[in-house]
Design an enzyme around this catalytic site. Sequence first.
Site, PDB file in Angstrom:
ATOM      1  N   GLY A  71       0.822  -1.204   0.000  1.00 41.70           N
ATOM      2  CA  GLY A  71       0.000   0.000   0.000  1.00 41.70           C
ATOM      3  C   GLY A  71       0.857   1.255   0.000  1.00 41.70           C
ATOM      4  O   GLY A  71       0.558   2.235  -0.698  1.00 41.70           O
ATOM      5  N   THR A  72       1.936   1.219   0.746  1.00 44.07           N
ATOM      6  CA  THR A  72       2.826   2.383   0.836  1.00 44.07           C
ATOM      7  C   THR A  72       3.401   2.721  -0.541  1.00 44.07           C
ATOM      8  O   THR A  72       3.439   3.894  -0.933  1.00 44.07           O
ATOM      9  CB  THR A  72       3.968   2.094   1.838  1.00 44.07           C
ATOM     10  N   ASN A 150      -7.646   4.324   9.261  1.00 44.29           N
ATOM     11  CA  ASN A 150      -7.194   3.087   9.894  1.00 44.29           C
ATOM     12  C   ASN A 150      -7.381   3.099  11.410  1.00 44.29           C
ATOM     13  O   ASN A 150      -7.553   2.052  12.016  1.00 44.29           O
ATOM     14  CB  ASN A 150      -5.735   2.797   9.540  1.00 44.29           C
ATOM     15  N   GLN A 178      -7.903   0.626   3.847  1.00 36.20           N
ATOM     16  CA  GLN A 178      -8.821   0.101   4.869  1.00 36.20           C
ATOM     17  C   GLN A 178     -10.237  -0.108   4.340  1.00 36.20           C
ATOM     18  O   GLN A 178     -11.041  -0.784   4.981  1.00 36.20           O
ATOM     19  CB  GLN A 178      -8.865   1.053   6.081  1.00 36.20           C
ATOM     20  N   GLY A 199      -2.676  -5.949   0.119  1.00 36.59           N
ATOM     21  CA  GLY A 199      -3.123  -7.326   0.317  1.00 36.59           C
ATOM     22  C   GLY A 199      -3.284  -7.725   1.772  1.00 36.59           C
ATOM     23  O   GLY A 199      -4.267  -8.367   2.139  1.00 36.59           O
ATOM     24  N   HIS A 200      -2.321  -7.336   2.610  1.00 33.85           N
ATOM     25  CA  HIS A 200      -2.322  -7.898   3.977  1.00 33.85           C
ATOM     26  C   HIS A 200      -3.404  -7.296   4.872  1.00 33.85           C
ATOM     27  O   HIS A 200      -3.575  -7.722   6.009  1.00 33.85           O
ATOM     28  CB  HIS A 200      -0.930  -7.800   4.623  1.00 33.85           C
ATOM     29  N   THR A 236      10.078  -8.069 -11.776  1.00 30.46           N
ATOM     30  CA  THR A 236       9.384  -9.345 -12.002  1.00 30.46           C
ATOM     31  C   THR A 236       8.181  -9.452 -11.070  1.00 30.46           C
ATOM     32  O   THR A 236       8.297  -9.175  -9.867  1.00 30.46           O
ATOM     33  CB  THR A 236      10.359 -10.515 -11.778  1.00 30.46           C
ATOM     34  N   CYS A 324       4.787   5.375  20.559  1.00 28.64           N
ATOM     35  CA  CYS A 324       5.791   5.730  21.553  1.00 28.64           C
ATOM     36  C   CYS A 324       6.991   6.333  20.845  1.00 28.64           C
ATOM     37  O   CYS A 324       7.681   5.656  20.099  1.00 28.64           O
ATOM     38  CB  CYS A 324       6.210   4.486  22.320  1.00 28.64           C
TER      39      CYS A 324
END
Length: 391
Positions: A71-72, A150, A178, A199-200, A236, A324
């Site tokens: 996504g990035t 998100n 999202q 995908g994830h 590829t 943090c």
Amino acid sequence: MKEIYLDNNATTKVDEAVFEEMRPYFCELYGNPSSMHFFGGQVQGKVTEARNRVAALLGASPDEIIFTACGTESDNAAIRSALEILPERRHVITSRVEHPAVLTQCRNLTQKGYRVTEIGVDEAGRLDMAELKAAVDDDTAIVSLMWANNETGVIFPVEEAAAIAKAKGALFHTDAVQAVGKIPINMDNSVIDMLSLSGHKLHAPKGIGVLYLRRGTPFRPFLVGGHQEKSRRAGTENAAAIIALGKACELAQNFMEQENTQVKAMRDRLQDSLMASIPHARINGGGAERLPNTASIAFEFVEGESILLYLSELGVCASSGSACTSGSLEPSHVLRAMGVPFTCAHGSIRFSLSRYTTDEEIDLVIRELPSIVERLRLMSPFGREFLKGKA
Ligand SMILES: *Cc1c(COP(=O)(O)O)cnc(C)c1O
């Protein structure tokens, strides 16, 4: 200990059927999809099928789908391309609540002489449309706004925003990482130029993404080299992951109804029960239209991190709205942009559900969380003062 996974906006489990779909493409069908021989051709055929499946979920044409590594990358490629296509335009618009994949890139652009406007949100996390209208001008190259947040799940009216951008000749990109798989998307019936997905976040593996590029939209590739993806993204093809993503998109389409009924019902039950049993709690973005799977809840006068540790001991995986940084706890930029008071932003927890979430898991959180919050409030000097004051 079996995990109770309520952190699906961070990443998701790979669906077993998705894994089975990709499995043969490592040790057996390992050909390069661009090769001329039959062995590459077999893989090419499955990549084509995957492209069709992704396109179907988006209501897009297969030639509008560009596979990327995440996504990035898709977010970076979209914004970069727009700036190269419209070099005379030196203004970029985004929002204050974007994912770092967009926000960091936009903020870096100020160092390159670009004017960057970050549109604000109201206390419910809704985009300030008047501010957006006033900000877009003839110098704006690209407007990039997320479809769904998100952290809070708040949904932006991206079609309306895209129309505003297009009216001034700017390109429009949406980070839909999202939103895809959770709410219906139909690019056929849209004016959005570019869209990112990952995908994830929808039960495919990590390391595969898509940039949707509307047919006819000028584009400059981020990665150059070979002619893969019609020369729009060299390298590829990650065939196994592409094939997995295709299957995940097919499943997402089948599960969409369930997401918006069963998953939403569990989310609502979690939210409503916690609101009833824990005093001084509020739902971040509760007043806005939201994703069906996300609940960001602020518990006043406790540290979100402490709640997470107690939950983690019970096997519950959730996330706090804070990051943090350098030893000090900074509340999330999203909650700050919404004007969530400091004492609430620090105690915010995000629960994000999936189609694998069960009622028993939700029951456990509903049963255990009230005493965790009470114990933590009694342990903190602020919390004690606060409880005394209210007694
Ligand atoms: C996860 C996420 C991303 C980044 O996707 P990756 O594939 O992890 O690079 C971008 N935008 C949003 C809204 C996300 O939730």
